[in-house]
Write an enzyme that holds these catalytic residues in place. Sequence first.
Site: not given
Ligand code: CTP
Length: 407
Positions: A214, A309, A329
Site C-alpha cells: 500500500n 492478524p 491510527f
Molecule cells: N492495524 C493493525 N493491524 C492490522 C490492521 C490495522 O495494527 N492488521 C492498526 C493500524 O496500525 C491502525 C489501525 O489498526 O492503527 C487502523 O487500521 P485500519 O486498517 O484503518 O482499520 P481496519 O480495521 O482495517 O478498518 P478499515 O480498513 O475497514 O477502515
Amino acid sequence: MLQDKRVLLIVGGGIAAYKALDLIRRLRERGARVRAIMTRAGTEFVTPLSVASLTGEKAYTDLFSLTDEAEMGHIRLSREADLVLVAPATADLMASMAHGIARDLATTALLATDKPVMIAPSMNVQMWLHPATQRNLRILEGDGILRVGPGSGDLACGESGDGRLAEVMDIVAAVETFFSARSKAGDQPLAGRRALVTAGPTHEAIDPVRYIANRSSGKQGYAIAQALAALGAETTLVSGPTVLPDPDRVFTVRVESAREMLAACEAALPADVAVCVAAVADWRMADDTRQKIKKNSGAPPALKLVENPDILAGLSARANDRPRLVVGFAAETQNVVAYAQAKRAKKHCDWIVANDVSPATGIMGGDDNTVHLVTADTVEDWPPASKSAVAERLARRIADHLGEPTV
Ligand code: CTP
C-alpha cells in the site's frame, strides 16, 4: 526557541491587561502555543474575544460554565501546559496563590497545576510595597514560583515607582530563558518509559517475486518514534518496508509482512505505550507459493486471501502485559471522526488518531497531516501541521498521560 511549547496564560485584572495581547502575539510568533484563562476583572480590561482571536483558541473564563468544563475540564486546562504564566499578576492574584485560595477558574487552575508557574506582577506602587504583598511574594518565592518584574516608572494610576508590568519583550525573554534552562537540564518526561511504534506498509508475498502493498510512506510513524525517544522513552520502532533511515536513538526492527510485524511487536513487550501507525495489509495469501506464478499457466490466477492478524487489537487485548496506553491510527476518506470512534471501540484501544486521507487532502505520503485525537470521551481537532509537529504534540500528550518520569 519556543516551538510547540505550551503556555497557559492567566490574564489578571489590571490596566496592564491590554499588554497581554501583545504578549500572546510575541509568544506565538516564536512558535509557542498559548491558551488563556482570564479572571473576571481581566475581562473588564480586555475582551475574551480579543484574547481568543490572538491565541486561536477560546479564552476560558468561567469555572462553573458547563460548556467550558465539557470542552476542557479545569484540571486538564491546568496540566496541559509546559509553563503557567500569570500576566498581569495582580496583588489579589498573588494573595490567592500564596494562600491556596481557589475561587474562580484562574485561581483554581493555579492551585491544581503541577507545572512551573511564572508571575509578572503589575499593581500600584503602594500595593506592591505593602507588607502583605511583600509577605505573599516571599511565600510564592519559597514555593518556587518564578517572577519577571515588576519594573519601575510611571504607573497608570498617576503615581510612579515599582509596580509596572515588565516590558512584554522582557517577559518573552524570561519565558525563553526558562525553556532553554529546562532543555539543558534535560526535558525527559518519558525517561524510564518503554514505547513501541509500528510504521510503514507491510508487504504480503503473492509469490517469491510479487507482493501486495500500500502507499504508506512510514513518515508519521517514524516521526512519532523519534519524538517519543526525544522525550526520553526507550523506543522500539517496528517498521515495514520504507525508504526512510532509522531514526536517532530508536531501536528499529525491519519486517516485511503483518505476521513478522506482530512477532516483532510481541518481542518488544512489555511497553508503557504502543502506537500503531503501520498500514498493515488486511489480507495475505492463503497459501505460501514457493515458485513464481507463470503467466502461461492458464487463466489469470485467482488470489485466495485470508485475513491478517490485527496487531492493534491484539496489543489492546493482551491480558498480562497490555501497554498502559494503546494508540491506533485511522486513515479515513469520509466520516472521519465517527469511523474513528467506531474503530476505537472495536479494537479496544485507548486513543485513535484519525486523519482524512481523501485524495483532495493530498495527505497520503505528504509531509503534513491534519488529525483528530479521539479518546474515550473527547474529540480534539488539531490544526494542520507537519508530521513531525503532530508527532511532538502526540508524544507530549502521551507523556502527560503517563505522568511523572520513573527515573
Ligand atoms: N492495524 C493493525 N493491524 C492490522 C490492521 C490495522 O495494527 N492488521 C492498526 C493500524 O496500525 C491502525 C489501525 O489498526 O492503527 C487502523 O487500521 P485500519 O486498517 O484503518 O482499520 P481496519 O480495521 O482495517 O478498518 P478499515 O480498513 O475497514 O477502515
